[in-house]
Design a protein around this motif. Sequence first.
Motif: not given
Length: 375
Positions: A332-344
Amino acid sequence: MNLQPRYWLAVGALVGSLGLIAGCAGDPPNPRAAFSERVNKELSTAYQPSRYETAGWGATWQFDQQAVEVAWLAPVTHERLPLIIYLPGLGESASGGVAWRKAWAQAGYGVLSVQGHAHDPSVFASQQALYGDFRGMASGHYSAASLRDRLSTLQKVLAEVRARAAKGDPQLAAIDWNQVVVAGFDLGTQTAEALAGALEPGAASGVAIQPRALLLLSPYVDADARPDRFARISAPVLSMTGQQDEDPFNWVSSYRQREVLGESVTVAGSVQLELNSATHKTLSGSELFSRPAKKADKGADASGDAPKGRGHKHGSRPGGGSPMAGEPAPDPKQVAAIQAIGVAFLDSRIKHNPAATEWLHNGAPGWLGEAGRLK
């Protein structure tokens, strides 16, 4: 009057109902929902973008006997919309990358996903795929001729989008064509890189867009790529790969090869995210939570035997089917990282949001922890 039969019928119905209720009450927690909760928990401590309700549609458009899948997802708003053109990977439909497309749309971006029929899931029904020769199959799709066809297809789709917007389509008319991002996964990144001028000179001259940023998931880098090729890119790039980003087609030999792009881009504001345990499938953003395939499903025919006549190449599944099928749920952390850093990255480079820039530069490295690193 004898009421006994009717009485027992009523009792039987009641017992049956109670059994169903007890069965539902005893059902184990939904693992998909639990996985989503874990991703959302990680996201709650990351960058917090604006959040919109979304709406969308999917369609198949025809161009000169060529079928092209198009999917639109956008926030429900009257504001002008920056546009993200999303290009899925080999063997995916236009619905690919749904985890990322949904996150981008919720953050205020219109997302147009485009995939020609020649590269969609039907590729896994080819003879090469049926015999597990995924590398041979990939060679044709990554060729210069195939790239030119994809660029031509995209040109036709964008012309159609503009025409529909001009005729008053309320969603497409909201697109801000001066704020265009090109995003892609796997095969789609090759097209995105060409649009940014990194591959064949003039290859994308017919596509009337000037990307303001690139977002590349598992970027394409061929074996003999010169670093100066990627120095031609004039827009900020977010490239994402990682140590477990193993190409299931065995086309790009290692994630180190993919990192050449991120290390070679010279545009200010570019970022490379290296994840520790994100697989190729994780980076796809498609069907992230799926049960592992049973042994009998892994390339076996009706008798349980693998097809004869071809060896089982690295990354392939004899008997056909997507080579990414059957992977367990990702971290889940890897998925969250892709999403959060992509949007930022998008909010920083496209919306020029100071909070996004601050978090990307100063908050994200610590938030990532052992999940990966920004370069």
